[in-house]
Design a protein around this motif. Structure first.
Motif, mmCIF file in Angstrom:
data_model
loop_
_atom_site.group_PDB
_atom_site.id
_atom_site.type_symbol
_atom_site.label_atom_id
_atom_site.label_comp_id
_atom_site.label_asym_id
_atom_site.label_seq_id
_atom_site.Cartn_x
_atom_site.Cartn_y
_atom_site.Cartn_z
ATOM 1 N N LEU A 58 0.513 16.615 -0.366
ATOM 2 C CA LEU A 58 -0.323 15.635 -0.997
ATOM 3 C C LEU A 58 0.313 14.335 -0.579
ATOM 4 O O LEU A 58 1.458 14.398 -0.459
ATOM 5 N N ASP A 59 -0.550 13.290 -0.646
ATOM 6 C CA ASP A 59 -0.088 11.798 -0.434
ATOM 7 C C ASP A 59 -1.203 11.122 -1.154
ATOM 8 O O ASP A 59 -2.220 11.243 -1.193
ATOM 9 N N PHE A 60 -0.287 9.767 -1.168
ATOM 10 C CA PHE A 60 -1.000 8.888 -1.737
ATOM 11 C C PHE A 60 -1.051 7.479 -0.872
ATOM 12 O O PHE A 60 0.107 7.402 -0.651
ATOM 13 N N GLU A 61 -2.079 6.796 -0.573
ATOM 14 C CA GLU A 61 -1.841 5.612 0.443
ATOM 15 C C GLU A 61 -2.768 4.419 -0.375
ATOM 16 O O GLU A 61 -3.682 4.402 -0.722
ATOM 17 N N ASN A 62 -2.086 3.092 -0.535
ATOM 18 C CA ASN A 62 -2.578 2.020 -1.003
ATOM 19 C C ASN A 62 -2.416 1.036 -0.013
ATOM 20 O O ASN A 62 -1.345 0.738 0.800
ATOM 21 N N PHE A 63 -3.402 -0.078 0.165
ATOM 22 C CA PHE A 63 -3.775 -0.921 1.159
ATOM 23 C C PHE A 63 -4.099 -2.365 0.590
ATOM 24 O O PHE A 63 -4.924 -2.248 -0.213
ATOM 25 N N GLY A 89 -4.651 -6.461 1.520
ATOM 26 C CA GLY A 89 -4.820 -7.414 2.548
ATOM 27 C C GLY A 89 -5.377 -8.567 1.691
ATOM 28 O O GLY A 89 -6.316 -8.527 1.163
ATOM 29 N N ASP A 90 -4.533 -9.993 2.055
ATOM 30 C CA ASP A 90 -5.057 -11.256 1.728
ATOM 31 C C ASP A 90 -4.945 -12.290 3.077
ATOM 32 O O ASP A 90 -4.399 -11.695 3.833
ATOM 33 N N GLN A 91 -5.153 -13.305 2.740
ATOM 34 C CA GLN A 91 -5.206 -14.381 3.685
ATOM 35 C C GLN A 91 -4.718 -15.744 3.187
ATOM 36 O O GLN A 91 -5.165 -16.175 2.039
ATOM 37 N N PRO A 130 -10.825 -5.490 0.464
ATOM 38 C CA PRO A 130 -10.898 -4.928 -0.790
ATOM 39 C C PRO A 130 -9.783 -3.996 -0.778
ATOM 40 O O PRO A 130 -9.163 -3.431 0.202
ATOM 41 N N ASP A 131 -8.990 -4.014 -2.076
ATOM 42 C CA ASP A 131 -8.058 -2.905 -2.259
ATOM 43 C C ASP A 131 -8.478 -1.486 -2.022
ATOM 44 O O ASP A 131 -9.499 -1.122 -2.524
ATOM 45 N N THR A 132 -7.776 -0.752 -1.178
ATOM 46 C CA THR A 132 -8.089 0.552 -0.795
ATOM 47 C C THR A 132 -6.955 1.491 -1.274
ATOM 48 O O THR A 132 -5.870 1.165 -1.066
ATOM 49 N N LYS A 133 -7.659 2.662 -1.829
ATOM 50 C CA LYS A 133 -6.667 3.843 -2.592
ATOM 51 C C LYS A 133 -7.067 5.047 -1.719
ATOM 52 O O LYS A 133 -8.312 5.233 -2.056
ATOM 53 N N LYS A 161 -11.248 5.262 -2.515
ATOM 54 C CA LYS A 161 -11.617 4.253 -3.383
ATOM 55 C C LYS A 161 -11.475 2.956 -3.215
ATOM 56 O O LYS A 161 -10.303 2.628 -2.453
ATOM 57 N N LEU A 162 -12.524 2.240 -3.054
ATOM 58 C CA LEU A 162 -12.436 0.798 -2.804
ATOM 59 C C LEU A 162 -12.744 -0.121 -4.184
ATOM 60 O O LEU A 162 -13.499 0.031 -4.754
ATOM 61 N N ASP A 163 -11.819 -1.082 -4.552
ATOM 62 C CA ASP A 163 -12.136 -2.088 -5.585
ATOM 63 C C ASP A 163 -13.225 -3.128 -5.373
ATOM 64 O O ASP A 163 -13.582 -3.323 -4.142
ATOM 65 N N ASP A 164 -13.599 -3.396 -6.309
ATOM 66 C CA ASP A 164 -14.564 -4.613 -6.441
ATOM 67 C C ASP A 164 -13.810 -6.043 -5.466
ATOM 68 O O ASP A 164 -12.914 -5.943 -5.507
ATOM 69 N N PHE A 165 -14.798 -6.619 -4.804
ATOM 70 C CA PHE A 165 -14.362 -7.439 -3.857
ATOM 71 C C PHE A 165 -15.438 -8.804 -3.826
ATOM 72 O O PHE A 165 -16.493 -8.567 -3.873
#
Length: 260
Positions: A117-122, A124-126, A152-155, A187-191
């Motif tokens: 199993l693995d978890f990945e979080n991304f 990105g900002d500017q 958008p933050d991605t999990k 999952k993508l967060d609101d953006f």
């Protein structure tokens, strides 16, 4: 191009001060990539009826900062006049995971099976740099006025089980086959859109519509088959063949929430 190079060469030798590398560069975001990784393994031999066990846990963090450049903002609507400004993108990725594998040899057969199993979080900002400071320094000095969301933050969560079997038919021929079943949750967060955030930063509006995030589940089935032949006296493979077949099961739109 050759003419241009010759002109630059003559100008440099006539007055070297006209062409040089200036110092004094200073930016709140410096181009760089920084990585950190940790890996732990633990193994036990001859347990559970002759099995070998391998347990692994790992984590990785990567930070990527990009150099200052002119921001790619679509043409604004009438009444919105944006200054020329520089910006830098940043992206941070975190990955954590674990794996447990059991293996056993039984006469001419060997089996390997387990789960991971693995978890990945991304994220990105500017950075938006102060237009006046950047302009007056010719882009050498870039001070961030604000950091706005770029993506958008991605999990992503992945859980999988697998099994592989090898059959040593002869000393020179081995057949191999395996199955891997994988479950993936994205999952993508609101953006709020990047350009809308830029407009608000420069004083055009106080709020913007939020792009709704969402999530989806995916099931992936992978089949693998291979054979190996060994005809060399040192034991190196003489030939090999591999074939993999992935099957993706799309989410049911009646029970899943689609990504907007």
């Amino acid at each position: 191009m050759a003419f241009f190079r010759s002109r630059v060469y003559r100008i440099y030798h006539q007055n070297p001060d006209l062409i040089n590398v200036l110092g004094g560069a200073d930016s709140d975001v410096v181009p760089r990539t920084e990585r950190f990784m940790a890996n732990i393994q633990y193994s036990l031999r001859n347990i559970l009826g002759g099995h070998n066990l391998l347990v692994q846990a790992y984590g990785r963090r990567e930070e990527a900062d990009f150099g200052a450049s002119f921001a790619e903002v679509p043409k604004p609507p009438a009444g919105v006049n944006l200054p020329v400004f520089l910006s830098s993108a940043r992206g941070n990725t975190d990955v954590y995971g674990a794996k447990a594998v059991l293996s056993k040899n039984w006469n001419a057969f060997s089996f390997t099976y387990g789960t991971d199993l693995d978890f990945e979080n991304f994220k990105g900002d500017q950075a938006i740099f102060n237009p006046k400071i950047s302009s007056e320094s010719g882009g050498l000095i870039n001070k961030a006025d604000a950091f706005v969301g770029r993506y958008p933050d991605t999990k992503i969560f992945t859980l999988a089980g697998f099994i592989q079997a090898d059959w040593n038919i002869t000393k020179k021929l081995t057949l191999s086959g395996g199955v891997r079943q994988q479950f993936i949750n994205v999952k993508l967060d609101d953006f709020v859109g990047f350009k809308e955030q830029v407009y608000m930063h420069f004083g055009y509006g106080n709020s913007a519509d939020v792009v709704k995030g969402g999530k989806n589940n995916y099931d992936v089935l992978c089949l693998m088959q291979a054979y190996y032949t060994n005809s060399h006296p040192t034991g190196r493979p003489g030939s090999a063949f591999h074939r993999g077949l992935p099957f993706l099961t799309l989410p049911n739109p009646m029970v899943s929430e689609n990504i907007s």
